[in-house]
Design a protein around this motif. Structure first.
Motif, mmCIF file in Angstrom:
data_model
loop_
_atom_site.group_PDB
_atom_site.id
_atom_site.type_symbol
_atom_site.label_atom_id
_atom_site.label_comp_id
_atom_site.label_asym_id
_atom_site.label_seq_id
_atom_site.Cartn_x
_atom_site.Cartn_y
_atom_site.Cartn_z
ATOM 1 N N ALA A 134 0.825 -1.204 0.000
ATOM 2 C CA ALA A 134 0.000 0.000 0.000
ATOM 3 C C ALA A 134 0.860 1.254 0.000
ATOM 4 N N ARG A 135 2.054 1.173 0.588
ATOM 5 C CA ARG A 135 2.928 2.344 0.635
ATOM 6 C C ARG A 135 3.436 2.733 -0.750
ATOM 7 N N ASP A 136 3.360 1.831 -1.724
ATOM 8 C CA ASP A 136 3.828 2.131 -3.080
ATOM 9 C C ASP A 136 2.746 2.697 -3.979
ATOM 10 N N VAL A 137 1.513 2.789 -3.490
ATOM 11 C CA VAL A 137 0.431 3.354 -4.285
ATOM 12 C C VAL A 137 0.507 4.878 -4.202
ATOM 13 N N VAL A 138 0.740 5.529 -5.327
ATOM 14 C CA VAL A 138 0.830 6.994 -5.339
ATOM 15 C C VAL A 138 -0.418 7.635 -5.931
ATOM 16 N N ALA A 139 -1.273 6.846 -6.591
ATOM 17 C CA ALA A 139 -2.514 7.393 -7.134
ATOM 18 C C ALA A 139 -3.462 6.258 -7.465
ATOM 19 N N VAL A 140 -4.747 6.517 -7.296
ATOM 20 C CA VAL A 140 -5.805 5.593 -7.691
ATOM 21 C C VAL A 140 -6.825 6.418 -8.469
ATOM 22 N N ALA A 141 -6.979 6.120 -9.744
ATOM 23 C CA ALA A 141 -7.817 6.954 -10.603
ATOM 24 C C ALA A 141 -8.978 6.155 -11.181
ATOM 25 N N ARG A 142 -10.137 6.763 -11.171
ATOM 26 C CA ARG A 142 -11.313 6.165 -11.812
ATOM 27 C C ARG A 142 -11.165 6.264 -13.321
ATOM 28 N N ARG A 143 -11.520 5.183 -13.997
ATOM 29 C CA ARG A 143 -11.387 5.137 -15.443
ATOM 30 C C ARG A 143 -12.669 4.588 -16.071
ATOM 31 N N THR A 144 -12.825 4.845 -17.350
ATOM 32 C CA THR A 144 -13.882 4.202 -18.115
ATOM 33 C C THR A 144 -13.268 3.058 -18.907
ATOM 34 N N HIS A 145 -14.043 2.022 -19.123
ATOM 35 C CA HIS A 145 -13.615 0.906 -19.964
ATOM 36 C C HIS A 145 -14.785 0.501 -20.837
ATOM 37 N N ALA A 146 -14.554 0.476 -22.142
ATOM 38 C CA ALA A 146 -15.634 0.190 -23.091
ATOM 39 C C ALA A 146 -16.804 1.161 -22.859
ATOM 40 N N THR A 147 -16.450 2.426 -22.610
ATOM 41 C CA THR A 147 -17.383 3.549 -22.399
ATOM 42 C C THR A 147 -18.204 3.412 -21.127
ATOM 43 N N ARG A 148 -17.865 2.488 -20.239
ATOM 44 C CA ARG A 148 -18.598 2.310 -18.989
ATOM 45 C C ARG A 148 -17.711 2.695 -17.802
ATOM 46 N N PRO A 149 -18.280 3.336 -16.774
ATOM 47 C CA PRO A 149 -17.477 3.799 -15.631
ATOM 48 C C PRO A 149 -17.162 2.681 -14.651
ATOM 49 N N LEU A 150 -16.412 1.697 -15.114
ATOM 50 C CA LEU A 150 -16.124 0.515 -14.294
ATOM 51 C C LEU A 150 -14.637 0.301 -14.062
ATOM 52 N N GLY A 151 -13.799 1.160 -14.605
ATOM 53 C CA GLY A 151 -12.365 0.953 -14.510
ATOM 54 C C GLY A 151 -11.729 1.686 -13.348
ATOM 55 N N VAL A 152 -10.611 1.149 -12.881
ATOM 56 C CA VAL A 152 -9.796 1.800 -11.854
ATOM 57 C C VAL A 152 -8.338 1.507 -12.188
ATOM 58 N N GLU A 153 -7.504 2.541 -12.117
ATOM 59 C CA GLU A 153 -6.087 2.387 -12.447
ATOM 60 C C GLU A 153 -5.242 2.767 -11.241
ATOM 61 N N PHE A 154 -4.331 1.864 -10.884
ATOM 62 C CA PHE A 154 -3.391 2.095 -9.795
ATOM 63 C C PHE A 154 -2.064 2.570 -10.386
ATOM 64 N N PHE A 155 -1.487 3.589 -9.784
ATOM 65 C CA PHE A 155 -0.163 4.058 -10.166
ATOM 66 C C PHE A 155 0.776 3.796 -8.998
ATOM 67 N N PHE A 156 1.983 3.292 -9.322
ATOM 68 C CA PHE A 156 2.891 2.829 -8.285
ATOM 69 C C PHE A 156 4.222 3.567 -8.320
ATOM 70 N N PHE A 157 4.847 3.644 -7.166
ATOM 71 C CA PHE A 157 6.208 4.140 -7.022
ATOM 72 C C PHE A 157 7.080 2.976 -6.609
ATOM 73 N N SER A 158 8.228 2.844 -7.252
ATOM 74 C CA SER A 158 9.141 1.767 -6.887
ATOM 75 C C SER A 158 10.491 2.352 -6.558
ATOM 76 N N GLU A 159 10.835 2.316 -5.272
ATOM 77 C CA GLU A 159 12.144 2.803 -4.852
ATOM 78 C C GLU A 159 13.249 1.946 -5.435
ATOM 79 N N ASN A 160 12.993 0.634 -5.565
ATOM 80 C CA ASN A 160 14.005 -0.266 -6.127
ATOM 81 C C ASN A 160 14.301 0.090 -7.571
#
Length: 320
Positions: A134-160
């Motif tokens: 959870a500490r590597d999650v820098v953003a969680v964004a709502r997305r559309t998929h196939a024109t429907r509001p059902l998507g979610v995209e996780f953005f990560f930070f990797s110190e390694n």
């Protein structure tokens, strides 16, 4: 038999093929196989709907294998069927968010507990389901998929990933370590309510990690606090977008970074071919070693559409 079956049977071979099935419970194979044979006799539209219903039922029956949790003390805050989207691939499974980590367990790797083979590779098997801490999650964004509001995209930070990149002094990009999370991951869920619950659980986990990091370095603390801020940036409210535009206008944000940001906040992703990031085409000179940006002849005629200037959009374009 000993020989492989041909891909296409000869026209005069009318006899049915016979196979010897070496399974303990033949019904486990026969029932789904007979169901698929019935589907094959349906019209294409009906067959597609039937297969979609069968797939949905199978995904509903699957349950996350709790043995994949890295720590027994983790508390599950979100658990639902989901599909991870990558170009040309939809991988169904279970998306699980605990108070410490994010997991995705592909449907093909979910097995009943009594069928699991416990051995020295169990820890490695757990890592397959671990998406990130959870500490590597820098953003969680709502997305559309196939024109429907059902998507979610996780953005990560990797110190390694940052460390390996900076440590490589030969000019070549360093390979990420095996435990590095990907830069981002796109999922589609069943309903909008499930999507909202997923976003809330992920941000709550990041908030909890933030509150426990007061004794750590300032960099780590700021990274954890950035989850909600990063989510706000990725979804770009009008005020945030206006601020980014002003930074770009003043020269505090490069044109490339600004274009990348516009793609992110508009919902475009490298995980979805239907919403692939786009970049404007403004140049017409692709041969010169140096470009004089004050010479307007170096730029494409923006008063005409991309295809309006012949091949490549005009003389000297990339199509020539």
């Amino acid at each position: 038999g000993d020989a492989d079956a041909p891909r296409a049977a000869p026209a005069d071979a009318l006899a049915p093929w016979r196979f010897e099935v070496s399974v303990d419970a033949f019904a486990k194979l026969f029932e789904p196989a007979s169901g698929l044979l019935k589907v094959a006799r349906q019209t294409p539209s009906v067959a597609e709907a039937t297969l979609a219903a069968m797939r949905s039922r199978r995904e509903d029956r699957a349950r996350f294998d709790a043995n994949a949790l890295l720590e027994e003390t983790e508390r599950v805050a979100f658990d639902a069927p989901a599909a991870r989207m990558t170009p040309l691939v939809r991988e169904p499974g279970r998306l699980v968010i605990t108070d410490a980590r994010v997991y995705f367990q592909p449907l093909a790797e979910i097995h009943p507990v009594e069928e699991r083979k416990r051995n020295e590779k169990e820890t490695k098997e757990k890592r397959k389901s671990l998406l990130c801490d959870a500490r590597d999650v820098v953003a969680v964004a709502r997305r559309t998929h196939a024109t429907r509001p059902l998507g979610v995209e996780f953005f990560f930070f990797s110190e390694n990933r940052e460390e390996t990149s900076s440590a490589n002094g030969d000019g070549n990009e360093a390979e990420p370590r095996e435990e590095d999370p990907p830069p981002s991951a796109l999922f589609t869920l069943r309903t909008e309510d499930e999507r909202e619950a997923c976003v809330a659980a992920a941000l709550a986990a990041a908030d909890r990690i933030s509150s426990e990091c007061e004794s750590e370095s300032c960099q780590t603390l700021l990274r954890n606090f950035s989850a909600r801020l990063g989510s706000a940036l990725a979804e770009a409210s009008p005020n945030v977008l206006a601020a980014a535009t002003e930074l770009w206008r003043l020269g505090d944000l490069t044109t490339l970074d600004y274009l990348v940001y516009l793609n992110v906040c508009s919902g475009r992703s490298h995980s979805d071919l239907a919403q692939w990031p786009v970049m404007p085409w403004v140049l017409r000179d692709y041969r010169s070693a140096k470009l004089d940006l004050n010479d307007f002849s170096r730029f494409r005629d923006l008063s005409r559409p991309v295809g309006g200037g012949g091949a490549g959009g005009g003389p000297g374009g990339p199509g020539q």
